[in-house]
Design a protein around this motif. Structure first.
Motif, short mmCIF file in Angstrom:
data_model
loop_
_atom_site.label_atom_id
_atom_site.label_comp_id
_atom_site.label_asym_id
_atom_site.label_seq_id
_atom_site.Cartn_x
_atom_site.Cartn_y
_atom_site.Cartn_z
N GLN A 98 -24.28 22.97 -40.79
CA GLN A 98 -23.48 23.41 -41.92
C GLN A 98 -23.73 24.88 -42.27
O GLN A 98 -22.87 25.52 -42.87
N LEU A 99 -24.87 25.40 -41.91
CA LEU A 99 -25.12 26.83 -42.11
C LEU A 99 -24.18 27.67 -41.25
O LEU A 99 -23.80 28.78 -41.63
N MET A 100 -23.79 27.13 -40.09
CA MET A 100 -22.90 27.86 -39.20
C MET A 100 -21.48 27.93 -39.77
O MET A 100 -20.82 28.95 -39.65
N ASN A 116 -16.48 23.29 -42.29
CA ASN A 116 -15.98 22.61 -41.10
C ASN A 116 -16.54 21.19 -41.10
O ASN A 116 -17.74 20.97 -40.98
N VAL A 117 -15.66 20.20 -41.23
CA VAL A 117 -16.06 18.80 -41.35
C VAL A 117 -16.81 18.32 -40.11
O VAL A 117 -17.71 17.49 -40.21
N MET A 118 -16.48 18.87 -38.96
CA MET A 118 -17.15 18.43 -37.73
C MET A 118 -18.65 18.73 -37.76
O MET A 118 -19.44 18.01 -37.16
N VAL A 149 -22.94 11.08 -36.98
CA VAL A 149 -22.60 10.11 -35.93
C VAL A 149 -23.71 10.06 -34.88
O VAL A 149 -24.07 8.99 -34.40
N GLY A 150 -24.26 11.22 -34.55
CA GLY A 150 -25.39 11.25 -33.61
C GLY A 150 -26.57 10.45 -34.12
O GLY A 150 -27.20 9.70 -33.36
N LEU A 179 -12.54 14.85 -49.08
CA LEU A 179 -12.03 15.91 -48.21
C LEU A 179 -10.74 16.53 -48.75
O LEU A 179 -10.40 17.65 -48.40
N ASP A 180 -10.02 15.80 -49.59
CA ASP A 180 -8.77 16.29 -50.16
C ASP A 180 -9.06 17.07 -51.43
O ASP A 180 -9.21 16.49 -52.51
#
Length: 98
Positions: free
Chosen positions: A19-21, A25-27, A34-35, A76-77
């Motif tokens: 998330q720092l990157m 971005n939700v991914m 998920v990992g 997310l909305d």
């Protein structure tokens, strides 16, 4: 157990670094989670015979996970969640899940 603590620490660290990157971005949130889920399921399958799980606690945990996922998706909305209540619900329920 030490393995559980290592998985928790690794997944949280991976999510924070990702998330720092790119914070929005939700991914970068979904992929580390998920990992960690896949790793947890694999560890459970490997330790299947030696685990003594308390089924009511597992059911309670799944309720928290389901609520956390619902809050995450609804949060997310940004137009529908202007007060960020669903986003806050995600944080509350995921902490109950952990």
């Amino acid at each position: 157990s030490a393995i559980k603590e290592a998985v928790n620490s690794l997944s949280i660290s991976a999510a924070v670094v990702a998330q720092l990157m790119s914070p929005w971005n939700v991914m970068y949130t979904v992929v580390p989670l998920v990992g960690a889920l896949v790793l947890t399921v694999l560890l459970l399958l490997l330790r299947q015979g030696s685990s003594g799980y308390h089924c009511p606690s597992c059911a309670f945990t799944l309720v928290f996970l389901t609520a956390a996922l619902v809050c995450f998706v609804k949060g997310l909305d940004d137009r529908q969640d202007s007060l960020r209540l669903w986003h806050g619900g995600w944080h509350i329920f995921v902490s109950g899940f952990c």
